[in-house]
Design a protein around this motif. Structure first.
Motif, PDB file in Angstrom:
ATOM      1  N   CYS A 297      44.064 -42.735 -14.059  1.00  7.19           N
ATOM      2  CA  CYS A 297      42.905 -43.406 -13.440  1.00  7.19           C
ATOM      3  C   CYS A 297      41.714 -42.461 -13.350  1.00  7.19           C
ATOM      4  CB  CYS A 297      43.284 -43.921 -12.052  1.00  7.19           C
ATOM      5  SG  CYS A 297      44.519 -45.242 -12.078  1.00  7.19           S
ATOM      6  N   ILE A 298      41.968 -41.185 -13.055  1.00  6.97           N
ATOM      7  CA  ILE A 298      40.875 -40.214 -12.984  1.00  6.97           C
ATOM      8  C   ILE A 298      40.254 -40.018 -14.360  1.00  6.97           C
ATOM      9  CG2 ILE A 298      40.326 -37.783 -12.563  1.00  6.97           C
ATOM     10  CD1 ILE A 298      42.412 -37.832 -10.315  1.00  6.97           C
ATOM     11  N   ASP A 299      41.102 -39.884 -15.387  1.00  2.00           N
ATOM     12  CA  ASP A 299      40.589 -39.685 -16.744  1.00  2.00           C
ATOM     13  C   ASP A 299      39.733 -40.855 -17.213  1.00  2.00           C
ATOM     14  OD1 ASP A 299      41.906 -37.293 -16.782  1.00  2.00           O
ATOM     15  OD2 ASP A 299      43.619 -38.006 -17.936  1.00  2.00           O
ATOM     16  N   LEU A 300      40.135 -42.077 -16.836  1.00  2.51           N
ATOM     17  CA  LEU A 300      39.392 -43.258 -17.273  1.00  2.51           C
ATOM     18  C   LEU A 300      38.246 -43.620 -16.335  1.00  2.51           C
ATOM     19  CD1 LEU A 300      42.353 -45.554 -18.394  1.00  2.51           C
ATOM     20  CD2 LEU A 300      40.770 -44.308 -19.860  1.00  2.51           C
ATOM     21  N   GLY A 301      38.120 -42.912 -15.208  1.00  2.00           N
ATOM     22  CA  GLY A 301      37.036 -43.211 -14.265  1.00  2.00           C
ATOM     23  C   GLY A 301      37.249 -44.500 -13.492  1.00  2.00           C
ATOM     24  N   ILE A 302      38.514 -44.847 -13.222  1.00  2.00           N
ATOM     25  CA  ILE A 302      38.838 -46.072 -12.476  1.00  2.00           C
ATOM     26  C   ILE A 302      39.152 -45.682 -11.031  1.00  2.00           C
ATOM     27  CG2 ILE A 302      40.490 -47.972 -12.261  1.00  2.00           C
ATOM     28  CD1 ILE A 302      40.812 -47.882 -15.284  1.00  2.00           C
TER      29      ILE A 302
END
Length: 510
Positions: A297-302
């Motif tokens: 989620c952090i990598d995808l900005g969610i």
């Protein structure tokens, strides 16, 4: 005594005289003050009178100005009313003139209508006469001739309609496909995902074959304890410095691999120790799954994803679909959804969120009898996702109706991720079955001599008999086959239908 009396009398007389003089002076002063006050009052009176006159004149001027303004407005309104009356009078005259013209036109129309009706009656008589003559000449009744003509017209209209549909479809594709292909190609080019194929076995490397005996244990009790605790079949064969872990559940294989690694590194291998290590490994793997979901989620900005959904995202790492790693597939779909949404001017964050969660129904804690898309939609609703995201999850395999523009984007990106070369494995039997279904579907049409599925089922070439199928009929046949494939079959990507019609004239010179 007399002298004293005389003095007293003199003092009394003097006091009386002084009193009289003082009264006289006081009276004169009083008169002067009164005179001055009266004079000052007259001055104030005159001044107030002047101010009152000035105020009155000013108010009078203001009142007169207001009256003049009202008179000007009244005059302006009166002029407007007169102008409107004049315009209305002109329009009334024009309406009266048009009514006269309309009456004249109506009279002419009634006259012409009567003439047309007379001619129509005459034409009906001529038509009946000609129909009777044609029936006598052709030997067919009127109903038979009408049915024959209708059949011919229906066939001709159907053929012309198919040709027109083809022209319209091609013209629309020239415009729509150009932009759609541009967006899809740009999306694919901007996403680079590694090719990952999952297997049902894992290889555990060891330093020497002596470790195999310790893993097996006396009378095989260690290996049985490991298999019972992990649910994984451990194959110890002649493969040098390797042990095979076989299980369809990647999570169990990973638990078994990590447990074996810890047991071999520690050196203490016995049933009690095996159960302890497996329990610790399961706990650490659950923590790793949660961390994987959080990191994804952090990598995808969610942001703001429910912890339970985040844990399910982490579990995707240990699930596969047709050999394609589910987490990498979901990340790929999320990135492509974001790119495509930005190209179309839609909400990028919602598209990326829906792309990541679209296959969440494949990794539930329980296994209810529901399609994974519907189950994923219910899970998203349960954990507070927005209606747009829930609809996109539930509709990406057409189980429910799409209500937002995000839903078709998720469906398209899911198809792109699954259909790209090397993304998934396909069982040979299902592949051959799909190829045969394509060919049999084409052979079911009248006039088809042969059908061949080529390019791994991405193109269907249909050979027709030139005597039975015309060029226009070939266009209709190609369209009909493509529509049946689209509605009746399941296939990755798209299938190109090519109808080939040729005529060969062969003669021999002897």
């Amino acid at each position: 005594m007399e002298i004293l009396l005389g003095s007293i009398i003199g003092l009394v007389i003097g006091g009386v005289v002084a009193f009289i003089i003082q009264n006289v002076l006081l009276k004169k002063r009083t008169e002067k003050i009164l005179a001055d006050a009266e004079h000052e009052g007259e001055s104030v009176k005159k001044e107030k009178i002047l101010q009152a006159k000035e105020r009155f004149l000013k108010l009078k001027e203001e009142h007169e100005e207001v009256i003049r303004d009202r008179e000007r407005k009244m005059q302006s309104n009166e002029d407007k009313v007169k102008a409107k009356e004049k315009t209305l009078s002109q329009k009334t005259e024009e309406v009266a003139r048009k009514e006269k013209e309309l009456e004249k036109v109506q009279s002419d129309y009634e006259h012409k209508l009567a003439s047309v009706e007379a001619k129509h009656v005459e034409l009906d008589k001529i038509q009946q006469k000609r129909v009777a003559e044609l029936s006598r000449i052709s030997g067919m009744t009127v109903d038979e001739a009408r049915n024959h003509m209708m059949e011919a017209l229906v066939d001709e209209a159907r053929t012309q309609a198919m040709a027109h549909i083809k022209e319209v479809t091609e013209e629309a594709k020239l415009n729509a496909n150009r932009e759609a292909k541009k967006i899809v190609v740009q999306t694919i080019q901007r996403v680079a995902t590694e090719q990952a194929v999952e297997n049902a076995v894992s290889v555990f490397n060891i330093d020497s074959d002596e470790v195999k005996g310790r893993i097996i244990g006396r009378e095989g009790r260690n290996i049985r304890a490991i298999e019972a605790a992990t649910g994984v079949e451990i194959i110890v064969d002649d493969t040098p410095e390797a042990i095979i872990l076989s299980c369809f559940d990647p999570v169990r294989r990973e638990i078994a691999r990590l447990s074996l690694h810890q047991l071999v590194s520690d050196g203490r291998i016995h049933p009690a120790r095996i159960e302890e290590v497996v329990a610790k490994t399961k706990k650490s793997l659950e923590e790793e799954i949660a961390e994987t979901g959080r990191r994804t989620c952090i990598d995808l900005g969610i942001h703001g994803l429910h912890p339970e959904l985040m844990r399910m995202v982490g579990r995707m790492k240990y699930r596969s679909s047709y050999g394609q790693n589910l987490l990498q597939h979901s990340r790929e779909v999320a990135n492509m959804c974001a790119i495509m949404a930005s190209e179309l001017g839609l909400n990028v964050k919602i598209a990326k969120r829906a792309g990541l969660l679209h296959d969440i129904g494949k990794v539930p804690d329980e296994e209810p009898e529901l399609p994974h898309a519907i189950l994923g939609m219910k899970l998203a609703e349960k954990y507070g996702e927005k209606p747009d995201v829930c609809n996109a999850i539930g509709a990406h395999h057409d189980e429910i109706e799409m209500t937002t523009l995000i839903a078709p984007i998720v469906q398209v990106c899911d198809a792109i991720s699954g259909a790209r070369p090397g993304a998934r494995r396909e069982i040979v039997e299902s592949y051959i079955k799909r190829i045969k279904e394509l060919e049999n579907l084409a052979l079911s049409y009248d006039g088809v001599s042969n059908a061949y599925a080529i390019q791994a089922g991405r193109e269907l070439r249909v050979l027709v008999e030139s005597e039975k199928v015309s060029d226009l009929k070939a266009d209709e046949l190609s369209f009909s086959i493509s529509q049946r494939i689209q509605t009746e079959m399941t296939y990755p990507g798209q299938v190109k239908v090519t109808v080939i019609r040729e005529k060969r004239s062969v003669n021999y010179a002897k």
